[in-house]
Design a protein around this motif. Structure first.
Motif, PDB file in Angstrom:
ATOM      1  N   TRP A 114      -6.745  -2.237  -4.691  1.00 43.76           N
ATOM      2  CA  TRP A 114      -7.237  -2.763  -3.408  1.00 43.76           C
ATOM      3  C   TRP A 114      -7.794  -4.178  -3.599  1.00 43.76           C
ATOM      4  N   HIS A 125      -5.288   0.293   5.034  1.00 42.74           N
ATOM      5  CA  HIS A 125      -5.701   1.577   4.477  1.00 42.74           C
ATOM      6  C   HIS A 125      -5.858   2.624   5.578  1.00 42.74           C
ATOM      7  N   HIS A 169      -3.235   4.984  -5.508  1.00 47.00           N
ATOM      8  CA  HIS A 169      -3.879   3.705  -5.236  1.00 47.00           C
ATOM      9  C   HIS A 169      -5.378   3.809  -5.477  1.00 47.00           C
ATOM     10  N   ARG A 225       0.832  -1.214   0.000  1.00 44.50           N
ATOM     11  CA  ARG A 225       0.000   0.000   0.000  1.00 44.50           C
ATOM     12  C   ARG A 225       0.857   1.250   0.000  1.00 44.50           C
ATOM     13  N   SER A 254      -9.326   1.441  -6.353  1.00 49.49           N
ATOM     14  CA  SER A 254     -10.126   0.292  -5.924  1.00 49.49           C
ATOM     15  C   SER A 254      -9.659  -1.000  -6.583  1.00 49.49           C
ATOM     16  N   LYS A 265      -6.414  -7.785  -1.968  1.00 51.98           N
ATOM     17  CA  LYS A 265      -7.294  -8.674  -1.213  1.00 51.98           C
ATOM     18  C   LYS A 265      -7.299 -10.077  -1.814  1.00 51.98           C
ATOM     19  N   THR A 313      -6.730  -5.622   4.761  1.00 56.95           N
ATOM     20  CA  THR A 313      -6.645  -4.512   3.810  1.00 56.95           C
ATOM     21  C   THR A 313      -7.291  -3.241   4.354  1.00 56.95           C
TER      22      THR A 313
END
Length: 542
Positions: A66, A90, A61, A54, A63, A70, A86
């Protein structure tokens, strides 16, 4: 008065948005502790790797990235563990960014202060609004070198922020730096390593409404049974169906236990966190959930019956009750606390002082007015120079902890908290209320006077008391009162009401009813002040 900043209007502080309660995981077996450490170490390593990914992505960064992170974690743990990791990553990255911005602003403020003081001649005295020059040439030279250091730090931090780089340490920078100062911390290398590993473990799971007991990953039944969904590499350690491990310990929440039981019974989301206190050799379980926003009481309704003004100090809370007109009622109270010792002792002291204050407010059904304090920009040596004791004093005041505790505890008791601007409350309170409130039997402190000033500001009244009348009754000699009723006040031109009964030895009851009515006394010249002047006509006989 033209140089004073505008005072922010008082406002009702909103209630808390979440609840967190904690209980001990007692009577754990050696096998339970081993499983908890294995799960925490595995998930902690995944969290560290995810945090690195991250931080490398920076502000760009999105979605999609992300989701990709995951998916990678899901194969090595589970989908729910991956979601919790995750999300925690964040939140930690966002917190680091906010801290970086605050540090950047602090550096800019320090540079501006030093630059201005360096431009002032050495030895020049300052004012209440701005500090003067440095005392000696040696101090001026030392500050000029410090200015170069701060400018270099500012360039480095600004470059990191523009590039999206942040410095984050899982386990905490303070504990990391303690490794180089073990004798001062009274720790051995083995003891530090134990604390370091415990701080880097990851054993937290977000709740999910609609699932059994509000959490599928760390499940706590209404009877107190705790079970954990094991990650894929540790499924062989399961002692229950579906890859779960049930602890031998049974838990019960002493605080808000009924609220927690209602949520898990209704299968509403509850988040859990398990952590080890290496100093005490204990394991704890923390449950948390969000609360729906509560409609705050309007400001006018909160201060309709008066309130309690509270002045926050380094070792006590000074409080005074005020009626709706801003007049102090009764005697002031002082709620002391001792901020020495461990963090747990300090927290207990703050909570004990606050609960006594809130119980007093609850008995009288009053709101509590407190300053909206923030000392983040007030503790630097560039702000106060050599006043080290003063810097230590304001740094030791538990402002943020006290504010969070007060709002949370007041919401449970149904007490409204009103925040006011802290500008000049201590100074003006001492100027206008310290001496008048001091009597032969009561010694009023400056903090008590500040509490009155805070309460009057929360009620919407000026801090200054009503100005005393002239020395004589005739305003023509000494001038009018400096504080008069506004033009819209009904009856401001009317007669002052007379109190029945003899007022002096020379005036009997009922006499002097028109003493203030100049027209009724037929004094010469009085009617001309309010009636148009008109000359009488001359008699015809002249």
């Amino acid at each position: 008065m033209g140089g004073l900043r505008e005072v922010v209007a008082p406002f009702v502080v909103p209630g808390p948005s979440g609840v967190a309660i904690r209980t001990r995981l007692g009577h754990l077996t050696a096998g339970d502790e081993k499983v908890l450490r294995l799960v925490g170490d595995l998930l902690g390593s995944l969290a560290s790797r995810d945090l690195k990914a991250r931080c490398s992505a920076g502000p760009e960064h999105g979605s999609e990235q992300w989701a990709q992170r995951k998916r990678v974690l899901t194969g090595e743990s589970s989908s729910r563990w991956a979601g919790s990791i995750t999300k925690a990553t964040h939140d930690q990255w966002a917190l680091a960014r906010r801290g970086q911005l605050a540090y950047l602003q602090s550096l800019q403020a320090g540079i501006e202060t030093i630059t201005r003081r360096l431009s002032v001649p050495v030895g020049e005295r300052g004012t209440k609004r701005a500090a003067g020059g440095y005392r000696t040439r040696q101090e001026w030279f030392a500050k000029s070198r410090r200015l170069r250091v701060l400018e270099d730090r500012l360039r480095s931090v600004r470059a990191d922020r523009e590039a999206g780089r942040v410095d984050v340490v899982r386990g905490g920078k303070r504990l990391l730096n303690t490794r180089h100062h073990l004798p001062e911390a009274e720790l051995t290398e083995a003891g530090w390593r134990k604390r370091w590993e415990a701080g880097r473990r990851f054993l937290r799971a977000d709740g999910e409404s609609g699932k059994r007991f509000g959490n599928e990953t760390i499940r706590v039944t209404p009877g107190g049974e705790v079970s954990i969904r094991l990650p894929a590499p540790l499924v062989h350690l399961a002692n229950a169906p579906h890859g779960r491990y049930v602890l031998t310990a049974r838990v019960a929440f002493a605080h808000r236990g009924e609220q927690w039981a209602d949520r898990v019974t209704a299968h509403r989301a509850v988040a859990y966190r398990i952590h080890e206190d290496t100093g005490r050799g204990r394991w704890y379980l923390t449950a948390s959930w969000t609360m729906p926003p509560v409609q705050a009481l309007p400001l006018e309704a909160a201060r309709a019956r008066g309130l309690i003004g509270v002045d926050t100090n380094a070792d006590h809370l000074a409080a005074w009750r005020l009626d709706q007109h801003g007049n102090p009622a009764g005697a002031p109270l002082r709620f002391g606390y001792d901020l020495s010792g461990t963090a747990g002792h300090r927290d207990a002291q703050v909570r004990h002082a606050l609960i006594r204050l809130l119980h007093w407010a609850k008995r009288h059904g009053l709101a509590v007015a407190i300053e909206d304090l923030d000392f983040q920009a007030e503790t630097t040596r560039e702000k106060h120079g050599r006043r080290k004791r003063f810097r230590n004093l304001i740094s030791g005041m538990p402002v943020s902890k006290l504010r969070a505790r007060l709002v949370s505890m007041a919401a449970e008791l149904g007490i409204t908290i009103i925040a006011v601007d802290p500008a000049h409350t201590s100074k003006w309170g001492a100027q206008h209320w310290h001496k008048p409130l001091t009597t032969k039997t009561r010694k009023t402190t400056r903090h008590d006077a500040a509490a009155v000033a805070i309460g009057r500001r929360a009620l919407g009244h000026p801090i200054r008391r009503r100005t005393a009348p002239p020395r004589t009754h005739q305003s023509d000699e000494c001038g009018h009162r400096t504080v008069q009723a506004p033009p819209g006040t009904p009856g401001r031109e009317g007669n002052r009401p007379r109190i029945p009964g003899p007022r002096t030895r020379s005036v009997r009851a009922g006499r002097g009813a028109n003493a203030v009515d100049q027209n009724a006394q037929h004094r010469s010249g009085r009617p001309a002040e309010h009636e148009p002047w008109q000359q009488d006509s001359l008699p015809l006989s002249l």
